[in-house]
Design a protein around this motif. Structure first.
Motif, PDB file in Angstrom:
ATOM      1  N   LEU A 129      -9.589 -40.742 -27.012  1.00 24.81           N
ATOM      2  CA  LEU A 129     -10.031 -39.686 -27.921  1.00 24.81           C
ATOM      3  C   LEU A 129     -10.670 -40.268 -29.184  1.00 24.81           C
ATOM      4  O   LEU A 129     -11.666 -39.730 -29.685  1.00 24.81           O
ATOM      5  N   LEU A 132     -14.204 -41.340 -28.297  1.00 25.97           N
ATOM      6  CA  LEU A 132     -15.077 -40.180 -28.160  1.00 25.97           C
ATOM      7  C   LEU A 132     -15.381 -39.559 -29.519  1.00 25.97           C
ATOM      8  O   LEU A 132     -16.512 -39.139 -29.790  1.00 25.97           O
ATOM      9  N   TRP A 141     -12.198 -33.121 -29.181  1.00 26.77           N
ATOM     10  CA  TRP A 141     -11.833 -33.796 -27.933  1.00 26.77           C
ATOM     11  C   TRP A 141     -10.374 -33.615 -27.576  1.00 26.77           C
ATOM     12  O   TRP A 141     -10.023 -33.508 -26.389  1.00 26.77           O
ATOM     13  N   LEU A 173     -12.339 -38.084 -20.122  1.00 25.79           N
ATOM     14  CA  LEU A 173     -13.393 -37.115 -20.413  1.00 25.79           C
ATOM     15  C   LEU A 173     -14.756 -37.788 -20.392  1.00 25.79           C
ATOM     16  O   LEU A 173     -14.912 -38.913 -20.868  1.00 25.79           O
ATOM     17  N   PRO A 175     -18.565 -36.877 -21.707  1.00 22.42           N
ATOM     18  CA  PRO A 175     -19.348 -35.911 -22.473  1.00 22.42           C
ATOM     19  C   PRO A 175     -20.801 -35.845 -22.046  1.00 22.42           C
ATOM     20  O   PRO A 175     -21.361 -36.805 -21.522  1.00 22.42           O
TER      21      PRO A 175
END
Length: 251
Positions: A129, A132, A141, A173, A175
């Motif tokens: 996180l 990101l 996030w 994740l 993006p």
């Protein structure tokens, strides 16, 4: 929004307000007879949306009452998921011939409090996180990750019949602007599970797979969705097992 996150074989409906006078079955009315008006409204709205999804698939309307852990029971031959948060309600349904499970979740587009974040993420996830956030600080996030775990649990629970802790799954994740993809996988040795009565339960040993999903963030919301294709999940290998400190289920 929800439609763009689902495969073609799944039906999705959403609303940014509670629908007026949605019809409930008698069994559903009993479930919320003592609830506050706001709770009755969101309960009725997501069920009206779900029945619209069923109609899209050619399935007759049916009562969507909850099991002992609060998860909705779907008509034979279908799988589905409900979600609601402030300003948003949604439902997604697929036929069992197409999907073993569907999970959707919606959350406010805002950062999680630090105490909550520490409770729902691993050290590896917090590092992910942070990376990101350095690249795209405009995206919440932590809320996307939290929502992805909720969607995963809504696929896990109907298939496995057991509860899953936040530290029993990890999210990666990917993006792409204000939307993207993610993968959630079960993990062993969760620190909080070690303190629970079912510490010997190993989510990885169940054979439940990592699952990909899709997310979007905007208009004050984070929405996530996972669809597990038919034949991809084990079925109730751990039926009846329960745990505490788990992901939410009640809808």
């Amino acid at each position: 929004m929800i439609r763009t996150l689902l495969p073609a074989y799944a039906a999705g409906r959403e609303s940014t307000r509670d629908l007026t006078d949605p019809t409930l079955f008698a069994a559903e009315r009993r479930e919320v007879a003592d609830a506050l008006p706001a709770r009755r409204a969101e309960y009725a709205t997501v069920r009206r949306l779900a029945r619209s999804c069923l109609a899209d698939l050619g399935v007759p309307p049916a009562a969507l009452v909850r099991d002992v852990h609060g998860a909705p029971r779907w008509p034979a031959g279908t799988v589905g998921s409900l979600t609601h948060c402030r300003g948003y309600r949604a439902a997604a349904v697929a036929r069992s011939r197409d999907a073993d499970g569907v999970g959707i979740d919606a959350e406010p587009c805002a950062p999680l409090p630090s105490r909550v974040l520490a409770g729902v993420t691993s050290a590896a996830e917090r590092a992910h996180l942070a990376e990101l956030g350095a690249r795209r600080p405009d995206v919440p996030w932590c809320q996307v990750l939290f929502s992805a775990k909720e969607a995963y649990y809504k696929v896990w629970y109907p298939a496995m019949g057991s509860w899953l802790g936040f530290d029993d799954a990890e999210v990666v994740l990917e993006p792409s602007g204000d939307h993207g993809t993610f993968t959630v996988r079960p993990v062993s040795g969760g620190a909080r599970r070690a303190r629970r009565a079912d510490a010997a339960f190993d989510p990885v040993a169940t054979g439940f797979p990592a699952l990909p999903g899709r997310w979007t963030a905007g208009t004050g919301l984070v929405v996530t969705a996972i669809a597990a294709p038919a034949g991809s999940l084990p079925r109730r290998a751990q039926a009846g097992r329960t745990a505490t400190g788990t992901l939410r289920c009640a809808q």
